[in-house]
Scaffold this active site. Sequence first.
Site, mmCIF file in Angstrom:
data_model
loop_
_atom_site.group_PDB
_atom_site.id
_atom_site.type_symbol
_atom_site.label_atom_id
_atom_site.label_comp_id
_atom_site.label_asym_id
_atom_site.label_seq_id
_atom_site.Cartn_x
_atom_site.Cartn_y
_atom_site.Cartn_z
ATOM 1 N N THR A 117 0.936 -1.364 -0.069
ATOM 2 C CA THR A 117 0.140 0.020 -0.029
ATOM 3 C C THR A 117 1.133 1.273 0.200
ATOM 4 O OG1 THR A 117 -1.772 1.676 1.559
ATOM 5 C CG2 THR A 117 -0.314 -0.289 1.892
ATOM 6 N N TYR A 141 -1.804 0.064 10.148
ATOM 7 C CA TYR A 141 -1.962 -0.786 8.512
ATOM 8 C C TYR A 141 -0.617 -0.213 7.895
ATOM 9 C CZ TYR A 141 -3.511 -1.701 4.163
ATOM 10 O OH TYR A 141 -3.823 -1.647 2.704
#
Length: 327
Positions: A117, A141
């Site tokens: 990501t 995350y």
Amino acid sequence: MTKILVTGGAGYIGSHACKLLKSKGYTPVVYDNLCTGWQDAVKFGPFEQGDLRDGARLAEVFGKYEPAAVMHFAALSQVGESMHNPGIYWDNNVGGSQSLMQAAVDAGCQNFVFSSTCATYGDQDNVVLDENCAQYPINAYGASKRAVEDMLAHYEAAFGLKHVIFRYFNVAGADPEGDVGEFHQPETHLVPLMLDAIAGKRDALTIFGTDYDTPDGTCIRDYVHVMDLVGAHVLGLKWLEEGKESRVFNLGTGTGFSVREVVNHSAAVTNKEVPINEGPRRPGDCTKLVSGSTRAETELGWTPEMSTLERMVSDAWRWHQTGHYDK
Ligand code: UDP
């Protein structure tokens, strides 16, 4: 037919990848614990229910199918949740990925495509976010995904596990044929929440923060159509099949849109008002995440041809009105 083990294949991006893999002549074998995915979304190959952290179950599935590669989508992926419950991100995303990598090398499966990501870059003002950019994630995350990237390098050095890492920017849209789409419960992502507000399924969309240092005060993101995104994964698979070296690719278009711009485009596409509230910032959100790289285009031959906001919103809107999975 060549089998590909698709973790998270019952989820949003994984299910679209399975559809494309099948159309390209592969057999996608879905491995998913259904914690956020839907069995109804598994339509393109066999389904094996299991948890990433269950090494014995993984060994059984690798033995049964002897996949040529792994596409690893399964992960917890909510920035906000990762800030108030970080432990599950380390346990599931990092621990689960380690267990999966070990099962792959133990089974002799040496090709691994990993969903990372842009959140691994963090909040970096005036820095071009290309693949060589330093990574300073500001939420758990992003930190969990960066840890898995590091782990892949160690698994390659120790066991020869070849990998392609894709750093996604913001994924939106749905299969234009309506077989699969985006359906989270609870929903936390901008586009489906906005469509819920447009459809009257929720009172309003809350804009998280209007005091960012951007032209209209709201966060800027680089949105990619899910079909374009999964197209890059098939190119990544071919890259590994051709024996090329492990590589990292950003998947973004290089164009950023603010939350307000997404809202305005969505109102135009659906021809409906978007009811909005202005709320405080969401912990862990970066001000601006826009890809500064064309590596995927130049090296993989990737063209994100469906990634206009109009197309993403209209495909998502069609799915929103007609498609769903049973609870
Ligand atoms: N966002 C928002 N309201 C919402 C959900 C998201 O304003 O109800 C904003 C969020 O702050 C971010 C952008 O929309 O700037 C995209 O958020 P999303 O959760 O869709 O993806 P993320 O960038 O966290 O991966």
